[in-house]
Design a protein around this motif. Structure first.
Motif, PDB file in Angstrom:
ATOM      1  N   ALA A  17     -53.962 -36.249 -43.145  1.00 36.95           N
ATOM      2  CA  ALA A  17     -52.977 -36.003 -44.196  1.00 36.95           C
ATOM      3  C   ALA A  17     -52.980 -37.108 -45.246  1.00 36.95           C
ATOM      4  N   THR A  18     -53.319 -38.334 -44.815  1.00 33.40           N
ATOM      5  CA  THR A  18     -53.332 -39.458 -45.741  1.00 33.40           C
ATOM      6  C   THR A  18     -54.683 -40.157 -45.688  1.00 33.40           C
ATOM      7  N   LEU A  19     -54.921 -40.995 -46.687  1.00 33.56           N
ATOM      8  CA  LEU A  19     -56.177 -41.741 -46.739  1.00 33.56           C
ATOM      9  C   LEU A  19     -56.269 -42.733 -45.585  1.00 33.56           C
ATOM     10  N   ASP A  20     -55.155 -43.372 -45.231  1.00 31.83           N
ATOM     11  CA  ASP A  20     -55.167 -44.312 -44.108  1.00 31.83           C
ATOM     12  C   ASP A  20     -55.514 -43.597 -42.802  1.00 31.83           C
ATOM     13  N   GLU A  21     -54.951 -42.407 -42.608  1.00 34.30           N
ATOM     14  CA  GLU A  21     -55.260 -41.623 -41.407  1.00 34.30           C
ATOM     15  C   GLU A  21     -56.735 -41.214 -41.403  1.00 34.30           C
ATOM     16  N   ALA A  22     -57.264 -40.880 -42.567  1.00 29.09           N
ATOM     17  CA  ALA A  22     -58.677 -40.514 -42.665  1.00 29.09           C
ATOM     18  C   ALA A  22     -59.572 -41.704 -42.318  1.00 29.09           C
ATOM     19  N   ARG A  23     -59.178 -42.903 -42.756  1.00 30.19           N
ATOM     20  CA  ARG A  23     -59.974 -44.103 -42.433  1.00 30.19           C
ATOM     21  C   ARG A  23     -59.982 -44.376 -40.934  1.00 30.19           C
ATOM     22  N   VAL A  24     -58.822 -44.186 -40.281  1.00 29.60           N
ATOM     23  CA  VAL A  24     -58.757 -44.379 -38.828  1.00 29.60           C
ATOM     24  C   VAL A  24     -59.658 -43.357 -38.125  1.00 29.60           C
ATOM     25  N   MET A  25     -59.620 -42.102 -38.583  1.00 33.52           N
ATOM     26  CA  MET A  25     -60.461 -41.056 -37.990  1.00 33.52           C
ATOM     27  C   MET A  25     -61.940 -41.365 -38.221  1.00 33.52           C
ATOM     28  N   ARG A  26     -62.271 -41.863 -39.431  1.00 28.99           N
ATOM     29  CA  ARG A  26     -63.667 -42.201 -39.737  1.00 28.99           C
ATOM     30  C   ARG A  26     -64.162 -43.298 -38.801  1.00 28.99           C
ATOM     31  N   ASP A  27     -63.345 -44.345 -38.607  1.00 26.54           N
ATOM     32  CA  ASP A  27     -63.753 -45.448 -37.730  1.00 26.54           C
ATOM     33  C   ASP A  27     -63.925 -44.972 -36.288  1.00 26.54           C
ATOM     34  N   LYS A  28     -63.002 -44.114 -35.839  1.00 22.91           N
ATOM     35  CA  LYS A  28     -63.086 -43.568 -34.477  1.00 22.91           C
ATOM     36  C   LYS A  28     -64.344 -42.707 -34.325  1.00 22.91           C
ATOM     37  N   LEU A  29     -64.631 -41.907 -35.359  1.00 23.22           N
ATOM     38  CA  LEU A  29     -65.806 -41.049 -35.310  1.00 23.22           C
ATOM     39  C   LEU A  29     -67.087 -41.873 -35.319  1.00 23.22           C
TER      40      LEU A  29
ATOM     41  N   GLN B 149     -67.512 -44.911 -34.181  1.00 20.17           N
ATOM     42  CA  GLN B 149     -67.666 -45.516 -32.860  1.00 20.17           C
ATOM     43  C   GLN B 149     -68.180 -44.493 -31.852  1.00 20.17           C
ATOM     44  N   THR B 150     -67.618 -43.277 -31.891  1.00 19.79           N
ATOM     45  CA  THR B 150     -68.043 -42.237 -30.955  1.00 19.79           C
ATOM     46  C   THR B 150     -69.504 -41.853 -31.192  1.00 19.79           C
ATOM     47  N   LEU B 151     -69.905 -41.729 -32.462  1.00 21.10           N
ATOM     48  CA  LEU B 151     -71.296 -41.382 -32.748  1.00 21.10           C
ATOM     49  C   LEU B 151     -72.248 -42.477 -32.257  1.00 21.10           C
ATOM     50  N   ALA B 152     -71.836 -43.740 -32.414  1.00 22.54           N
ATOM     51  CA  ALA B 152     -72.667 -44.841 -31.915  1.00 22.54           C
ATOM     52  C   ALA B 152     -72.803 -44.762 -30.394  1.00 22.54           C
ATOM     53  N   GLU B 153     -71.700 -44.461 -29.708  1.00 19.25           N
ATOM     54  CA  GLU B 153     -71.746 -44.320 -28.248  1.00 19.25           C
ATOM     55  C   GLU B 153     -72.604 -43.134 -27.841  1.00 19.25           C
ATOM     56  N   GLN B 154     -72.527 -42.036 -28.607  1.00 22.43           N
ATOM     57  CA  GLN B 154     -73.350 -40.857 -28.305  1.00 22.43           C
ATOM     58  C   GLN B 154     -74.831 -41.198 -28.421  1.00 22.43           C
ATOM     59  N   CYS B 155     -75.190 -42.022 -29.425  1.00 21.78           N
ATOM     60  CA  CYS B 155     -76.591 -42.422 -29.567  1.00 21.78           C
ATOM     61  C   CYS B 155     -77.026 -43.273 -28.383  1.00 21.78           C
ATOM     62  N   GLN B 156     -76.157 -44.198 -27.934  1.00 23.70           N
ATOM     63  CA  GLN B 156     -76.492 -45.050 -26.793  1.00 23.70           C
ATOM     64  C   GLN B 156     -76.600 -44.231 -25.522  1.00 23.70           C
ATOM     65  N   ASP B 157     -75.799 -43.182 -25.421  1.00 21.45           N
ATOM     66  CA  ASP B 157     -75.862 -42.302 -24.251  1.00 21.45           C
ATOM     67  C   ASP B 157     -77.013 -41.316 -24.337  1.00 21.45           C
ATOM     68  N   GLN B 158     -77.784 -41.372 -25.425  1.00 21.24           N
ATOM     69  CA  GLN B 158     -78.910 -40.489 -25.686  1.00 21.24           C
ATOM     70  C   GLN B 158     -78.469 -39.037 -25.829  1.00 21.24           C
ATOM     71  N   SER B 159     -77.253 -38.837 -26.326  1.00 20.48           N
ATOM     72  CA  SER B 159     -76.830 -37.487 -26.657  1.00 20.48           C
ATOM     73  C   SER B 159     -77.228 -37.122 -28.071  1.00 20.48           C
ATOM     74  N   LEU B 160     -77.430 -38.153 -28.922  1.00 23.04           N
ATOM     75  CA  LEU B 160     -77.899 -37.944 -30.292  1.00 23.04           C
ATOM     76  C   LEU B 160     -79.148 -38.787 -30.509  1.00 23.04           C
ATOM     77  N   PRO B 161     -80.134 -38.275 -31.236  1.00 25.63           N
ATOM     78  CA  PRO B 161     -81.328 -39.070 -31.517  1.00 25.63           C
ATOM     79  C   PRO B 161     -80.983 -40.288 -32.376  1.00 25.63           C
ATOM     80  N   THR B 162     -81.667 -41.395 -32.144  1.00 27.12           N
ATOM     81  CA  THR B 162     -81.386 -42.620 -32.882  1.00 27.12           C
ATOM     82  C   THR B 162     -82.179 -42.709 -34.179  1.00 27.12           C
ATOM     83  N   GLY B 163     -83.112 -41.798 -34.449  1.00 34.45           N
ATOM     84  CA  GLY B 163     -83.865 -41.842 -35.700  1.00 34.45           C
ATOM     85  C   GLY B 163     -83.009 -41.604 -36.925  1.00 34.45           C
ATOM     86  N   PRO B 164     -82.281 -40.490 -36.993  1.00 37.69           N
ATOM     87  CA  PRO B 164     -81.406 -40.257 -38.138  1.00 37.69           C
ATOM     88  C   PRO B 164     -80.220 -41.215 -38.139  1.00 37.69           C
ATOM     89  N   GLY B 165     -79.668 -41.432 -39.339  1.00 35.88           N
ATOM     90  CA  GLY B 165     -78.463 -42.236 -39.454  1.00 35.88           C
ATOM     91  C   GLY B 165     -77.259 -41.333 -39.648  1.00 35.88           C
TER      92      GLY B 165
END
Length: 157
Positions: A39-51, A53-69
Motif C-alpha cells: 500500500a505504501t512505498l515503505d511497505e514495498a521496500r520491506v517486501m523487496r528486501d524480503k523477496l 533475501q528469499t531469492l538469494a536463499e533459493q539460489c543457495q538451495d539450488q532451487s533457482l539457477p545462479t547464472g541469471p540475476g
C-alpha cells in the motif's frame, strides 16, 4: 564469424540451463496465499528486501539457477507501488525472436519464470510481473542508454 560465435555461446548457455532444470526438479508450490500488493512505498521496500533475501536463499538451495540475476524492482504506478522481478543474464536462445519484433519465451524460460514466481510465493510476496531480459535485449538497452547520454552531452556542448 562474430554472429556464429554469439549463437554458439547462447546455445551452450541454453543447454547448460536446460540440463540444470532437468537435474534440479522443482517441488510443487506451497498452498499459500501470497501477500497483498504493497500500500505504501515503505511497505514495498520491506517486501523487496524480503523477496531479495528469499531469492538469494533459493539460489543457495539450488532451487533457482545462479547464472541469471534476480532484481526485485519497485514501480510507482498511479501513486501506488507495485513489486516485480527483473531476471537478467538470460541466454538469448531462451527467447524465440519473431519478425514482428516481439519475443516469446521457450519452455525453459517459462519454467524459470514459474520458479521465480514460486520463490516469491515462498516469501509471502505477490509480484506483479516477472520480466526476463535476454543478453541481446540487455545489450540493446545499454547501447540505447549510451547513445542517449552521448546525444545529451553533444546537445549541452
Amino acid at each position: 564469424l562474430y554472429e556464429a560465435e554469439a549463437l554458439c555461446e547462447s546455445a551452450a548457455q541454453q543447454h547448460a540451463l536446460s540440463s540444470w532444470m532437468q537435474q534440479h526438479p522443482q517441488p510443487p508450490a506451497p498452498c499459500m496465499v501470497a501477500g497483498a500488493r504493497p500500500a505504501t512505498l515503505d511497505e514495498a521496500r520491506v517486501m523487496r528486501d524480503k523477496l531479495l533475501q528469499t531469492l538469494a536463499e533459493q539460489c543457495q538451495d539450488q532451487s533457482l539457477p545462479t547464472g541469471p540475476g534476480y532484481i526485485p524492482v519497485i514501480t510507482i504506478d498511479g501513486g501506488r507501488p507495485s513489486l516485480s522481478v527483473d531476471v537478467c543474464n538470460v541466454p538469448d536462445s531462451m527467447m524465440r525472436s519473431r519478425y514482428d519484433g516481439n519475443e516469446t519465451l521457450s519452455p525453459v524460460g517459462e519454467e524459470l519464470r514459474a520458479r521465480v514466481e514460486t520463490a516469491s510465493g515462498h516469501a509471502g510476496v505477490r509480484v506483479e510481473a516477472v520480466d526476463l531480459e535476454s543478453d541481446l535485449q540487455r545489450g540493446i538497452r545499454r547501447l540505447r542508454t549510451h547513445s542517449q547520454r552521448l546525444h545529451e552531452h553533444l546537445d549541452a556542448a
